[in-house]
Scaffold this active site. Sequence first.
Site, mmCIF file in Angstrom:
data_model
loop_
_atom_site.group_PDB
_atom_site.id
_atom_site.type_symbol
_atom_site.label_atom_id
_atom_site.label_comp_id
_atom_site.label_asym_id
_atom_site.label_seq_id
_atom_site.Cartn_x
_atom_site.Cartn_y
_atom_site.Cartn_z
ATOM 1 N N ASP A 471 3.023 7.398 -1.389
ATOM 2 C CA ASP A 471 4.195 6.915 -0.658
ATOM 3 C C ASP A 471 3.787 6.632 0.785
ATOM 4 O O ASP A 471 3.123 7.465 1.431
ATOM 5 C CB ASP A 471 5.310 7.959 -0.694
ATOM 6 N N GLU A 514 8.315 1.630 -1.474
ATOM 7 C CA GLU A 514 6.983 1.882 -0.884
ATOM 8 C C GLU A 514 6.195 2.892 -1.701
ATOM 9 O O GLU A 514 5.223 3.461 -1.214
ATOM 10 C CB GLU A 514 7.135 2.378 0.555
#
Length: 592
Positions: A471, A514
């Site tokens: 992430d 993301e």
Amino acid sequence: MSVFYLKCIRSRLSAYLFQLCCFLRRSILHVIACLTLILIPCLVSAHGETKNIDSNWQYRWGDSPFTAKGIPEWAVGDEDSDQWKSIDFPSNPPGRNGKKNVWYRTILGDQSVWRDPVIYIYSVDLITEVYIDGQQIYHYGSFDKNGQGQFEGWPWHMITLPMDFAGKMIYFRIYSSATDIGLWGEVKLMERIDLLHHVIEDSLTDIVVSCLSLLISLLAFMFSFVKSNRRSFLLVSFFTFASGVMLFAQSQAKQLLVNAPLMWDHLAATGYFALPIAMAMLFDSWHSWKFTKIIKAVWVFHLVFAIFAIGGSLTGMLELSSMYLLFDIFLTVSLLILFVNTFLQFKQVKGVVKVLISTFAIFSIFLLIDMGEAYGFIPWTRMPLAVGLLLFSITMVAVSLKHFAVVQKELKELNATLEQKVEDRTAELKRLASTDSLTSLMNRRAFYEEAKRVFSKAKRYERCISVLVLDVDHFKQFNDQYGHGIGDAVLIKVANCIQTMCRESDLSARLGGEEFVILLEEADAKKALLIAERLRQLVSEITIPDVAGRITLCVGITTIGADIENLDALIKRADSGMYLAKNNGRNKCQVA
């Protein structure tokens, strides 16, 4: 260029129709398999022997009064037996004169040992209630307080009998606003399993011919897109489709699939009413007749009639059963018009057309005999209408495919130029369907499909695999401060780093937003941590013009173990490691 694209469209449509044809074939095989399973128990002999109940009947016009308990007085006692008249078969007794209610009765005198006795009736005009000992044992349709009701279709009937039926009187209460009134076709006393066998056996011809007709219709429709004589193929497709639908909807076995008599009768009527439309159009296409306008008027008239009859029935304005007599009159007149027109020019038509007309004449004779049976002009029998229909359909197809070699040549030429393009386009579509459009990594769906296969293989052969869940830290700030364009650039750069670090055997994907995931084959926890640290370092070196600060990652790492039962559990554990890394200050790798 437009001609080329038109050929492309035709070729692709033909390919899709071919796939549909394969699906239809598989469906037919499935139906046959189901029927086989139903027929297997029928090989076990039942106790009772099938008996025809076609004599010693009595009838009585009108409707019975009811007792205070709602029991028809005519179904109990025999005080007014002189009011009952003898009749051979319970259908259309004399002296109707517009009457719509009638009762029939007969004694069930068979003394055999029965396992599961039922009465089978081919059809009833129109609705009925059945009584033994004053008790209603069966009904089809609903009688109102005036003893009348609505048409609800022409199904076959299976009436379950009590085990002590022998020697008892059975009563049929009938209402009909149609031409016929009473039972129709066959009435048999039989075992239930024998009845099912009887229904399926008698339906096989109709089902097979119906399936063949629908297959011919589909093939003719396909050829209409690649042949110059498109109209002929479309008409063949229209005729065989209408006849195929009619045959299947009239077969008795369809009631075993879906017990919706009125629906099936509307389908059968639609196919039946469409036959003269297709036949007149076919006649018009075979030859330049002198009376072309009359032939056109025939199919236009029947088209209007079909719309009026089916539409009126569906909306409740008309009763479908009342339309058949009118239609059969119109159909007989139409057949006479077509054959008179043909007779006047028969010597002038080509030999192929003469063959078509001859087979059409055979089919028409079958139709007329079937009509005669329906209205009692000819003794009832199971008329093989499907055989005449199949003969006519096959002849039409054979004639229409006379120049099939030309079609094959056109298809080969077209396929030679399009085959590679189709393959390339298919590969491209497959790639697009499995790829994230922004990062060019696998998308979530494609990753899970492939990763589940790898996970199962690893569990089976006790191989080591690891999963990394990544992430991007503070990604929202990139979007808020620099805009979504810079945010997309960050994701692309990170994806490039992932592709650089991954081996050919590894799987990498963008899970969403993301967040990314990597599945490492043949990688234990130590090796996975090493790869994760290298990836984190590589990402931290990313530079984007006009963007201050480094891009960092949090990476959760986990390795398959005995306690991991599925892929979701493996990814969930890696995901928890990633959140632990975030809580510990970000820009970290954390083994979970």
